[in-house]
Design an enzyme around this catalytic site. Sequence first.
Site, PDB file in Angstrom:
ATOM      1  N   CYS A 181       0.746  -1.298   0.022  1.00 30.42           N
ATOM      2  CA  CYS A 181       0.199  -0.034  -0.110  1.00 30.42           C
ATOM      3  C   CYS A 181       0.701   1.275   0.001  1.00 30.42           C
ATOM      4  O   CYS A 181       0.147   2.307  -0.262  1.00 30.42           O
ATOM      5  CB  CYS A 181      -0.870   0.086   1.208  1.00 30.42           C
ATOM      6  SG  CYS A 181      -0.276   0.221   2.650  1.00 30.42           S
ATOM      7  N   HIS A 220      -3.533  11.330  15.517  1.00 27.94           N
ATOM      8  CA  HIS A 220      -3.806  10.406  14.452  1.00 27.94           C
ATOM      9  C   HIS A 220      -2.810   9.709  14.067  1.00 27.94           C
ATOM     10  O   HIS A 220      -1.669  10.178  13.785  1.00 27.94           O
ATOM     11  CB  HIS A 220      -4.587  11.209  13.397  1.00 27.94           C
ATOM     12  CG  HIS A 220      -4.779  10.404  12.169  1.00 27.94           C
ATOM     13  ND1 HIS A 220      -5.853   9.768  12.095  1.00 27.94           N
ATOM     14  CD2 HIS A 220      -4.067  10.522  11.064  1.00 27.94           C
ATOM     15  CE1 HIS A 220      -6.028   9.055  10.829  1.00 27.94           C
ATOM     16  NE2 HIS A 220      -4.791   9.499  10.265  1.00 27.94           N
ATOM     17  N   HIS A 248      -5.166   4.103   9.845  1.00 27.56           N
ATOM     18  CA  HIS A 248      -6.335   3.308   9.993  1.00 27.56           C
ATOM     19  C   HIS A 248      -6.036   1.828  10.108  1.00 27.56           C
ATOM     20  O   HIS A 248      -4.927   1.251   9.721  1.00 27.56           O
ATOM     21  CB  HIS A 248      -7.258   3.453   8.785  1.00 27.56           C
ATOM     22  CG  HIS A 248      -7.914   4.823   8.709  1.00 27.56           C
ATOM     23  ND1 HIS A 248      -7.088   6.139   7.932  1.00 27.56           N
ATOM     24  CD2 HIS A 248      -9.215   5.409   9.190  1.00 27.56           C
ATOM     25  CE1 HIS A 248      -7.830   6.945   8.435  1.00 27.56           C
ATOM     26  NE2 HIS A 248      -8.835   6.864   8.839  1.00 27.56           N
ATOM     27  N   ASP A 264      -7.785  -6.766   6.180  1.00 27.93           N
ATOM     28  CA  ASP A 264      -7.326  -7.616   5.084  1.00 27.93           C
ATOM     29  C   ASP A 264      -5.776  -8.002   5.189  1.00 27.93           C
ATOM     30  O   ASP A 264      -4.901  -7.966   4.211  1.00 27.93           O
ATOM     31  CB  ASP A 264      -7.398  -6.712   3.693  1.00 27.93           C
ATOM     32  CG  ASP A 264      -6.767  -5.339   3.823  1.00 27.93           C
ATOM     33  OD1 ASP A 264      -6.121  -5.062   4.756  1.00 27.93           O
ATOM     34  OD2 ASP A 264      -6.878  -4.314   2.903  1.00 27.93           O
ATOM     35  N   ARG A 313      -4.497  -5.164   9.292  1.00 26.05           N
ATOM     36  CA  ARG A 313      -3.439  -4.533   8.643  1.00 26.05           C
ATOM     37  C   ARG A 313      -3.707  -3.087   9.290  1.00 26.05           C
ATOM     38  O   ARG A 313      -4.551  -2.136   9.020  1.00 26.05           O
ATOM     39  CB  ARG A 313      -3.717  -4.528   7.048  1.00 26.05           C
ATOM     40  CG  ARG A 313      -2.765  -3.253   6.445  1.00 26.05           C
ATOM     41  CD  ARG A 313      -2.760  -3.487   4.941  1.00 26.05           C
ATOM     42  NE  ARG A 313      -4.130  -3.089   4.361  1.00 26.05           N
ATOM     43  CZ  ARG A 313      -4.576  -1.749   3.904  1.00 26.05           C
ATOM     44  NH1 ARG A 313      -3.710  -0.773   3.942  1.00 26.05           N
ATOM     45  NH2 ARG A 313      -5.591  -1.781   3.390  1.00 26.05           N
ATOM     46  N   CYS A 330      -2.550   0.326   8.894  1.00 25.02           N
ATOM     47  CA  CYS A 330      -1.772   1.282   7.977  1.00 25.02           C
ATOM     48  C   CYS A 330      -1.452   2.539   8.748  1.00 25.02           C
ATOM     49  O   CYS A 330      -2.606   3.270   8.963  1.00 25.02           O
ATOM     50  CB  CYS A 330      -2.589   1.302   6.629  1.00 25.02           C
ATOM     51  SG  CYS A 330      -2.067   2.209   5.574  1.00 25.02           S
TER      52      CYS A 330
END
Length: 324
Positions: free
Chosen positions: A243, A280, A283, A287, A295, A297
């Site tokens: 990604c 923050h 997310h 998957d 995951r 990310c």
Amino acid sequence: MNNNEFQLATFAGGCFWCMVKPFEELSGIVKVESGYTGGNLEYPTYEDVYSKKTGHYEAVQVTFDPLLLSYTQLLEVFWRQIDPTNPGGQFIDLGQAYRTAIFYHNQEQKNLAERSKENLEKSKRFQNPIVTEIIPAATFYPAEEYHQGYYKKFPLRYGAYRQGSGRDMFLDEHWSQDKEKEKEQEKELKSKLTTLQYEVTQKRGTEPPFQNEYWNNVREGIYVDAISGEPLFSSQDKFDSGCGWPSFSKPLRPEEIKEKPDFSHSIKRTEVVSAKSDAHLGHVFEDGPEPTGLRYCINSAALRFIPKEVLVEEGYGSYCEMFK
């Protein structure tokens, strides 16, 4: 989203003109309506309530999404709009209609309101006792259209009224130190972080994929919160997801991670936030590889990598055993 997921909160804080804007500015608000409640007359008009014979309060009813905004946060905003020590009204407006009250819609709201009131009392922010009532919600009657969103329809009159009534002066006197403290904290944070780090951690931004510091980092070590330094992820749980951002199958210490629903960009996702700094991070998606199937990310800008060779030097010696 289904309307059944929304909740109601009802607050009386004196003139309802002044109670709409503070709530409408919050993320997670669906609607804020001015109206009358707690009286003995069905479908009252403004003239009925102003007569001081119906027992109604001027109030606002807030429709909010509890996945994005908590009732506790609404309570915090409410207290910052009123003089909770005045049993006879608010500022220039006196009489029954202008008393302060929290109208709870269920037992949980009642418990949270009582705890919030008790905490405010203990803080000694106000010299006099807190007299705001906490009472069951009653039928809420929307006010005339003229009163709805008054601050947007008549901004000059609204501003003059707030200042002339004494509300703004009172609130500045009792809450301005908090605002100054928040500004100083924000200034300090900006001085410590890069522009990208601030945008990602404080503004929920996203750095470019394949163009960030750790997306293809294969060294052994741990990843810590760039702000608080709390350990968040390990290289042992890092994998190449394709990604373009650092991906982990699980957090190093689950208690250091908070997950929140995120409906931005018209997509339902789960945001990952640092429990310590509230920064923050990114997310989490379903998957990922086994055994977790997850995951995480994460933005490189929210992390700092500590190589295994310097864990002791950096104060993370307890994690050395992981890499033997």
